[in-house]
Design an enzyme around this catalytic site. Structure first.
Site, PDB file in Angstrom:
ATOM      1  CG  ASP A  28      -1.975   1.070   1.204  1.00 45.08           C
ATOM      2  OD1 ASP A  28      -2.006   1.858   0.255  1.00 45.08           O
ATOM      3  OD2 ASP A  28      -2.788   1.114   2.149  1.00 45.08           O
ATOM      4  CG  ASP A  64      -0.374   4.946   1.248  1.00 45.15           C
ATOM      5  OD1 ASP A  64       0.014   4.761   0.083  1.00 45.15           O
ATOM      6  OD2 ASP A  64      -1.275   4.272   1.792  1.00 45.15           O
ATOM      7  CG  ASP A  87      -7.564   5.229   4.954  1.00 38.14           C
ATOM      8  OD1 ASP A  87      -8.121   4.390   4.208  1.00 38.14           O
ATOM      9  OD2 ASP A  87      -7.687   5.222   6.194  1.00 38.14           O
ATOM     10  CG  ASP A 141       1.786   7.107 -10.989  1.00 34.73           C
ATOM     11  OD1 ASP A 141       2.675   6.690 -11.753  1.00 34.73           O
ATOM     12  OD2 ASP A 141       2.012   7.488  -9.818  1.00 34.73           O
ATOM     13  CG  HIS A 181       2.349   1.248  -4.934  1.00 37.50           C
ATOM     14  ND1 HIS A 181       3.179   0.490  -4.147  1.00 37.50           N
ATOM     15  CD2 HIS A 181       2.983   1.379  -6.124  1.00 37.50           C
ATOM     16  CE1 HIS A 181       4.281   0.199  -4.826  1.00 37.50           C
ATOM     17  NE2 HIS A 181       4.178   0.709  -6.031  1.00 37.50           N
ATOM     18  CD  GLU A 192       3.643   2.883 -13.301  1.00 36.42           C
ATOM     19  OE1 GLU A 192       4.855   3.021 -13.506  1.00 36.42           O
ATOM     20  OE2 GLU A 192       3.025   3.548 -12.441  1.00 36.42           O
TER      21      GLU A 192
END
Length: 541
Positions: A233, A239, A241, A270, A274, A301
């Site tokens: 992640d 990052d 949520d 993109d 993740h 990607e």
């Protein structure tokens, strides 16, 4: 038979579909309705994107639209249009998605690429030329916060994000995004640490690590991401949520808004591995509803050379997006690095082109694969033309041409290679139609025939791919190597019925000619370390 029907026939006749939904490319708008020409995607930027004499990159793109139309380009992938964390940022360091170069933020009004007005003008010109603009959507992280905040987090092992490496602690992180230049225009959401799952910097201790943010309302790392490093992640920065309701709604609204602002035809996503793939599917679905278009284009990607991992994601996303064929890119890279020992007969092995061609966007290189770049895996110039012949002239897959391989630039440009790629682009537009027959004869020399169709007069071509061979390094029996291939073409639309041999000439500059007999057989050569594209000559010679 148009492109999608040909693709559907080819794929369904050769490959199983068990466990998969309808292939992504079959569901997407790939070309203007009034043409039966091949579709073509073009990545219009490099990492540095230097060398343009225009005052902005958007102006440069606008000026090149007529040329791209001549190439037969149907979709252009532009760099992220959003405001970056600094005025020189490419946009992958996403600060404010809602600022397209309109507000004084991060040191400038315009983005690195230009102003919002210039972007909109360039997109309008592209649409007028039947070229769809693809928005590069950076939906997994943010960078360039306006303030620090204090919150509780746990350090985790960078090589296994599920493994705690220390006790929970109070840290200071750059997680507050106030957007002072934009204010509440377009969106009122101000981001804070509660909107993120993790960060990589503790400003209090001035320590770099991966910190998992905890507290009320937290849902942990997403369970619907790649399982590399335990859970992938977290990529960089703050990052996002996607389980937080206000975050989710803000991003979903942005997707609708960016298409309305630009007239975009779809998205390039993109770093898909993740962030939550369920959110991605919902994002695509909502944008398609907003457009009133079920065939909006989408490509993701997912960077992995493992075909099994890519196939797993294809099953999970159930036809909502196509995928860049990263495994095939690595095949091309390896072939270019190991030409004497690489077996070209296996060039498609464990690629999307082999397994799921109707989900594959093929490419040779991009902004990340160049020398010194994050995902360095550059296809050497000695194999670049062969690689482009493989993606541009085969039946299956949607090819994407890289700006850096065609336009002069300071990173990795070869003028001779560019000239050959441009010839291949023209060959795709004019000749690469009809069913395909492969001739995988030699380790160093393979070929295929495109048999032409009724919609393109004089279409059809014979393609030969040949690598460089160092006899001292090569392996295998001498019979495994060749300089030419005997192949059969379809002469049902012959130039005449005189019984004379039909002459083929190479579009890439080989001065030899090939005589094809009355049954359609000819022996087609190729210079070492090159490609050849043989088409029927209209000359009386």
């Amino acid at each position: 038979m148009d492109y999608l029907r040909r693709l559907r026939w080819f794929s369904s006749s050769l490959f199983p579909t068990r466990g998969y939904s309808t292939p992504a490319l079959e569901q997407m708008h790939l070309m203007p309705q009034d043409t039966k020409d091949n579709p073509l995607m073009f990545q219009f930027f490099t990492w540095l994107s230097e060398g343009s004499e225009q005052e902005s990159w958007w102006k440069h793109f606008e000026a090149q639209v007529p040329r791209l139309k001549e190439f037969g380009v149907t979709h252009v992938w532009l760099p992220p249009p959003n405001k970056a964390s600094n005025k020189h940022g490419a946009g992958y360091d996403a600060y404010d998605l809602w600022d397209l170069g309109e507000f004084e933020q991060k040191g400038s009004v315009a983005t690195r690429w230009g102003s919002k007005e210039e972007l909109q003008q360039a997109c309008a010109v592209a649409r007028a030329n039947n070229i769809g603009v693809l928005i590069d959507a950076v939906l997994g992280h943010k960078l360039g916060a306006d303030r620090k905040e204090t919150f509780t987090a746990i350090p985790v092992n960078p090589d296994n994000r599920l493994q705690q490496t220390g006790p929970q602690r109070e840290i200071e992180g750059w997680t507050a995004y106030d957007f002072p230049g934009r204010g509440d225009k377009y969106s009122t959401l101000k981001w804070s640490h509660r909107h993120f799952t993790g960060v990589d910097w503790d400003a209090r201790e001035r320590k770099s690590d991966i910190y998992y943010i905890i507290g009320p309302g937290r849902n942990g790392w997403s369970k619907h991401v790649d399982d590399e490093l335990g859970n992938y992640d977290y990529l960089l920065g703050c990052d996002i949520d996607h389980t937080q309701p206000d975050v989710k709604e803000d991003l979903l609204r942005w997707g609708e808004w960016i298409l309305e602002q630009t007239g975009g035809a779809g998205f390039r996503f993109d770093a898909m591995k993740h962030f939550d793939r369920r959110f991605l599917a919902e994002f695509i679905e909502r944008c398609r509803r907003s457009l009133g278009s079920r065939d909006m284009f989408a490509v993701s990607e997912y960077w992995s050379d493992s075909i099994s991992k890519v196939e797993h994601y294809i099953k999970q996303i159930r036809g909502q997006t196509s995928f860049f064929d990263v495994p095939f890119h690595y095949n091309l890279h390896n072939a270019s690095r190991n030409q004497s020992t690489y077996d070209l007969r296996k060039i498609l092995k464990k690629s999307l082109l082999e397994r799921r061609p109707w989900d594959a966007v093929t490419f040779v290189d991009n902004h990340d694969t160049g020398i010194g770049r994050t995902l360095e895996s550059w296809v050497d110039e000695s194999f670049k033309v062969q690689a482009y012949a493989l993606i541009l002239l085969r039946l299956e897959g949607l090819p994407c041409v890289y700006y850096g391989d065609v336009y002069p630039n300071k990173e990795h440009f070869d003028a001779n290679v560019s000239k050959q790629i441009l010839k291949l682009i023209q060959a795709r537009k004019k000749y690469a139609y009809g069913k395909m027959t492969e001739y995988l004869n030699y380790r160093n020399c393979i070929g295929f025939v495109r048999h032409g169709d009724d919609s393109h007069e004089g279409s059809g071509c014979v393609v030969v791919i040949r690598s460089n061979i160092d006899v001292k390094q090569s392996s295998g029996n001498s019979k495994d190597y060749g300089q030419e291939i005997r192949m059969k073409v379809d002469l049902k639309k012959d130039l005449g019925t005189t019984g004379k041999p039909v002459i083929y000439r190479d579009l890439l500059g080989d001065s030899r000619t090939v005589a094809v007999n009355a049954e359609g057989w000819g022996i087609f050569p190729c210079a070492e370390g090159s490609a050849a594209v043989w088409t029927r000559s209209t000359s009386e010679e």
